[in-house]
Scaffold this motif. Structure first.
Motif, mmCIF file in Angstrom:
data_model
loop_
_atom_site.group_PDB
_atom_site.id
_atom_site.type_symbol
_atom_site.label_atom_id
_atom_site.label_comp_id
_atom_site.label_asym_id
_atom_site.label_seq_id
_atom_site.Cartn_x
_atom_site.Cartn_y
_atom_site.Cartn_z
ATOM 1 N N PHE A 173 17.000 80.184 99.499
ATOM 2 C CA PHE A 173 17.538 79.080 99.219
ATOM 3 C C PHE A 173 16.024 79.083 99.848
ATOM 4 N N ASP A 174 15.742 79.067 101.046
ATOM 5 C CA ASP A 174 14.931 78.402 101.942
ATOM 6 C C ASP A 174 13.773 78.523 101.515
ATOM 7 N N ILE A 175 12.674 78.566 101.468
ATOM 8 C CA ILE A 175 11.532 79.492 101.536
ATOM 9 C C ILE A 175 10.627 78.502 103.742
ATOM 10 N N CYS A 176 10.514 80.115 104.152
ATOM 11 C CA CYS A 176 9.333 80.166 105.517
ATOM 12 C C CYS A 176 7.889 80.403 105.266
ATOM 13 N N PRO A 177 7.481 80.559 106.280
ATOM 14 C CA PRO A 177 6.363 80.535 106.077
ATOM 15 C C PRO A 177 6.121 82.511 105.497
ATOM 16 N N PRO A 178 6.221 83.105 105.636
ATOM 17 C CA PRO A 178 5.999 84.639 105.294
ATOM 18 C C PRO A 178 5.787 83.919 104.062
ATOM 19 N N ASP A 179 7.329 84.319 103.085
ATOM 20 C CA ASP A 179 7.632 83.981 101.777
ATOM 21 C C ASP A 179 6.131 82.890 101.298
ATOM 22 N N ASP A 180 5.799 81.618 102.330
ATOM 23 C CA ASP A 180 5.352 80.849 101.604
ATOM 24 C C ASP A 180 3.511 81.333 101.003
ATOM 25 N N ALA A 181 3.084 82.447 102.070
ATOM 26 C CA ALA A 181 1.992 82.842 102.324
ATOM 27 C C ALA A 181 2.164 83.844 100.781
ATOM 28 N N PHE A 182 2.770 84.480 100.408
ATOM 29 C CA PHE A 182 3.877 85.708 99.240
ATOM 30 C C PHE A 182 3.546 84.533 98.122
ATOM 31 N N ILE A 183 4.021 83.093 98.094
ATOM 32 C CA ILE A 183 4.115 82.845 97.043
ATOM 33 C C ILE A 183 2.694 82.206 96.355
ATOM 34 N N ALA A 184 2.534 81.998 97.664
ATOM 35 C CA ALA A 184 0.186 81.353 97.725
ATOM 36 C C ALA A 184 -0.067 82.766 96.975
ATOM 37 N N ALA A 185 0.013 83.517 96.901
ATOM 38 C CA ALA A 185 -0.600 84.972 96.712
ATOM 39 C C ALA A 185 -0.699 85.303 95.167
ATOM 40 N N ASN A 186 0.342 85.040 94.908
ATOM 41 C CA ASN A 186 0.766 85.262 93.817
ATOM 42 C C ASN A 186 0.908 84.275 92.735
ATOM 43 N N ASN A 187 -0.260 83.022 93.346
ATOM 44 C CA ASN A 187 -0.338 81.924 92.675
ATOM 45 C C ASN A 187 1.206 81.189 91.924
ATOM 46 N N ALA A 188 2.372 81.691 92.202
ATOM 47 C CA ALA A 188 3.263 81.231 91.677
ATOM 48 C C ALA A 188 3.637 79.403 92.108
ATOM 49 N N ASN A 189 4.197 78.606 90.833
ATOM 50 C CA ASN A 189 4.306 77.459 90.842
ATOM 51 C C ASN A 189 6.195 77.147 90.800
ATOM 52 N N LEU A 190 6.544 78.310 90.689
ATOM 53 C CA LEU A 190 8.099 78.519 90.477
ATOM 54 C C LEU A 190 9.013 79.410 91.598
ATOM 55 N N VAL A 191 10.214 79.134 92.221
ATOM 56 C CA VAL A 191 10.877 80.428 92.873
ATOM 57 C C VAL A 191 12.092 80.110 92.581
ATOM 58 N N ASP A 192 12.972 80.983 92.023
ATOM 59 C CA ASP A 192 14.744 80.887 91.865
ATOM 60 C C ASP A 192 14.701 82.862 92.667
ATOM 61 N N MET A 193 16.354 82.984 92.313
ATOM 62 C CA MET A 193 16.650 84.511 93.468
ATOM 63 C C MET A 193 17.206 85.441 92.361
ATOM 64 N N GLU A 194 15.972 85.822 90.942
ATOM 65 C CA GLU A 194 16.709 86.296 90.122
ATOM 66 C C GLU A 194 15.649 87.398 89.501
ATOM 67 N N GLY A 195 15.020 85.897 88.764
ATOM 68 C CA GLY A 195 14.076 86.602 88.129
ATOM 69 C C GLY A 195 13.253 87.790 87.802
ATOM 70 N N ALA A 196 12.275 88.091 89.303
ATOM 71 C CA ALA A 196 12.251 89.467 89.214
ATOM 72 C C ALA A 196 12.897 91.431 89.393
ATOM 73 N N ALA A 197 14.175 90.285 89.994
ATOM 74 C CA ALA A 197 14.657 91.573 89.667
ATOM 75 C C ALA A 197 15.096 91.711 88.260
ATOM 76 N N VAL A 198 15.855 91.191 88.012
ATOM 77 C CA VAL A 198 15.522 90.908 85.951
ATOM 78 C C VAL A 198 14.226 91.459 85.160
ATOM 79 N N ALA A 199 13.599 91.781 85.948
ATOM 80 C CA ALA A 199 12.296 91.884 85.071
ATOM 81 C C ALA A 199 11.771 93.460 85.644
#
Length: 273
Positions: A173-199
């Protein structure tokens, strides 16, 4: 004989032209699902997945068979089965059993206000990726990120005036610095805990999937995310319920090709492979 029935490209082409008849909603939490179940008067089928905590709710609305799949609660701890593992498992099992025309992952998400994701904004996600699968090996780094495009629906998005989002998924649920870097690299503006697994599962089985997300907490808003999530969950799920109703009404009677083609787009340029 294969245990998994994967829809062929020929099947998919034919399916694009006929009216959508069966939709599977993958919804992670009971709080997100309950308003939708009530709105469409869906019946519980607790025996659909024998021996497992997963629950199917189903019914008909207009010309659509609606199925809401909720992973249920942990048998020991009694809390929602959230995260990528339950999401992937229920998606795979549901597709095999129900052979839907369309998967809709509907739920709440954390949003980056600095990237235009404000409280209770509703997004139709264009692409998804993981931010917690960090594999710094050649080729496997891209596998870890696992970026996938959702089924493109410019007609739906324009009609309902839904915002475009890029979703990044992780199992914390929380976002650590390595997560932040990947989220930025993904150009994401949303975060969740299931979407990419469904995809991931939808891509394996060649089922079109869309992702409808309502912002329940601001990742970069300066407030504790857990506290803000609980404060805003009821309002966010109410918005989700109304939006799901609008989406279902819009989809009724239409084919996949009618959702993906607009005046400026052709089916070949908008449908993800």
């Amino acid at each position: 004989m294969s245990l998994l029935h994967v829809r062929s490209s020929a099947d998919s082409k034919d399916d694009c032209e006929r009216p959508i008849s069966t939709i599977v909603f993958i919804i992670a939490m009971d709080a997100e699902a309950l308003p939708i179940l009530k709105r469409f008067n869906l019946a519980e089928d607790s025996t659909f997945f024998p021996g497992l905590p997963w629950i199917r709710y189903h019914g008909f609305y207009k010309d659509l068979q609606l199925n809401v799949i909720w992973p249920g609660k942990d048998l020991v701890l009694g809390v929602n089965n959230i995260g990528t593992i339950p999401a992937a498992l229920v998606t795979c099992a549901s597709v095999q059993a129900l052979k839907p025309d369309l998967i809709i992952n509907a739920g709440t998400a954390g949003g980056y206000m600095s990237k235009g994701a404000n409280m209770e904004d509703v997004f139709l996600v264009s692409s998804v990726a993981f931010h917690h699968r960090r594999i710094p090996l050649p080729g496997r780094d891209l596998y870890g990120v696992g970026r996938r495009q959702s089924f493109s629906t410019p007609v739906l998005s324009a009609k309902l005036q839904l915002k475009d989002g890029v979703l990044s998924t992780g199992d914390s649920f929380d976002i650590c610095p390595p997560d932040d870097a990947f989220i930025a690299a993904n150009n994401a503006n949303l975060v969740d805990m299931e979407g990419a697994a469904v995809a991931y599962v939808a891509g394996l089985l060649n089922i079109p999937s869309i992702f409808l997300k309502v912002v329940s907490n601001a990742v970069d808003g300066g407030k504790p995310s857990v506290e803000e999530f609980h404060q805003n969950l009821a309002a966010a799920t109410s918005t989700l319920d109304r939006t799901v109703a609008e989406v279902v009404d819009f989809i009724s009677g239409k084919s996949l090709s009618e959702l993906s083609v607009s005046e400026t787009f052709s089916l070949g340029s908008t449908r993800s492979s």
